[in-house]
Design an enzyme around this catalytic site. Structure first.
Site, short mmCIF file in Angstrom:
data_model
loop_
_atom_site.label_atom_id
_atom_site.label_comp_id
_atom_site.label_asym_id
_atom_site.label_seq_id
_atom_site.Cartn_x
_atom_site.Cartn_y
_atom_site.Cartn_z
N ASP A 100 -5.19 10.60 2.43
CA ASP A 100 -6.22 10.01 1.07
C ASP A 100 -6.77 11.49 0.23
O ASP A 100 -6.96 12.64 0.43
CB ASP A 100 -7.74 9.19 1.44
CG ASP A 100 -8.19 8.93 0.08
OD1 ASP A 100 -8.02 7.49 0.06
OD2 ASP A 100 -8.42 9.13 -0.61
N HIS B 147 -3.34 -1.75 1.75
CA HIS B 147 -3.41 -0.68 2.23
C HIS B 147 -5.04 -0.46 3.56
O HIS B 147 -5.50 -0.88 3.09
CB HIS B 147 -3.48 0.98 1.73
CG HIS B 147 -4.92 1.29 0.67
ND1 HIS B 147 -4.48 0.18 -0.81
CD2 HIS B 147 -6.10 1.28 0.24
CE1 HIS B 147 -5.38 0.08 -1.28
NE2 HIS B 147 -6.68 0.57 -0.79
#
Ligand code: 5GP
Ligand code: ZN
Length: 116
Positions: free
Chosen positions: A30, A99
């Protein structure tokens, strides 16, 4: 989907720090981590979110969780980890491509507001 951020990441059109890839699943760090370990696992096919999972495409969820377990074992996340998927506005979903966040590396509380 041509204008989808995560489809572009899967296609390599936008760079990402890959942590896992197979025929169906791609995972990457991320860009704005909220835990020492913060990876995103996505299907290579475009699915907009958890609300779009159906009998026709549900197999991918098992493939994603299998990938998560593999990465967690490889990275020795033995003291635990959390898997989160945000769906829709109230949950704070900002990228409309399914996700799963893999979060680890700290002791986590449990709060609807904070998530971690
Ligand atoms: P959501 O808020 O939809 O559950 O999660 C989207 C996540 O994607 C966020 O945690 C955000 O930091 C991450 N993100 C957004 N844009 C990018 C990007 O361009 N690259 C990477 N690696 N992560 C991104
Ligand atoms: Zn997409």
């Amino acid at each position: 989907m041509s204008d989808c951020l995560f489809c572009k990441i899967v296609a390599g059109e936008i760079p990402s720090a890959k942590v896992y890839e197979d025929e169906f699943v791609y995972a990457f760090k991320d860009i704005s981590p909220i835990a020492p370990v913060h990876y995103l696992f996505v299907p290579k096919q475009h699915i907009s979110g958890a609300s779009e999972i159906s009998p026709e495409n549900a197999e991918i969820v098992g493939k994603i969780f299998t990938a998560i377990a593999k990465v967690a074992a490889e990275e020795h996340l033995d003291s635990g980890f959390r898997v989160v998927t945000n769906c829709g506005e109230d949950a704070g979903q900002t990228v409309p491509h399914l996700h799963f966040h893999l979060l680890a590396g700290k002791t986590m509380g449990w709060s609807v507001e904070q998530g971690v």
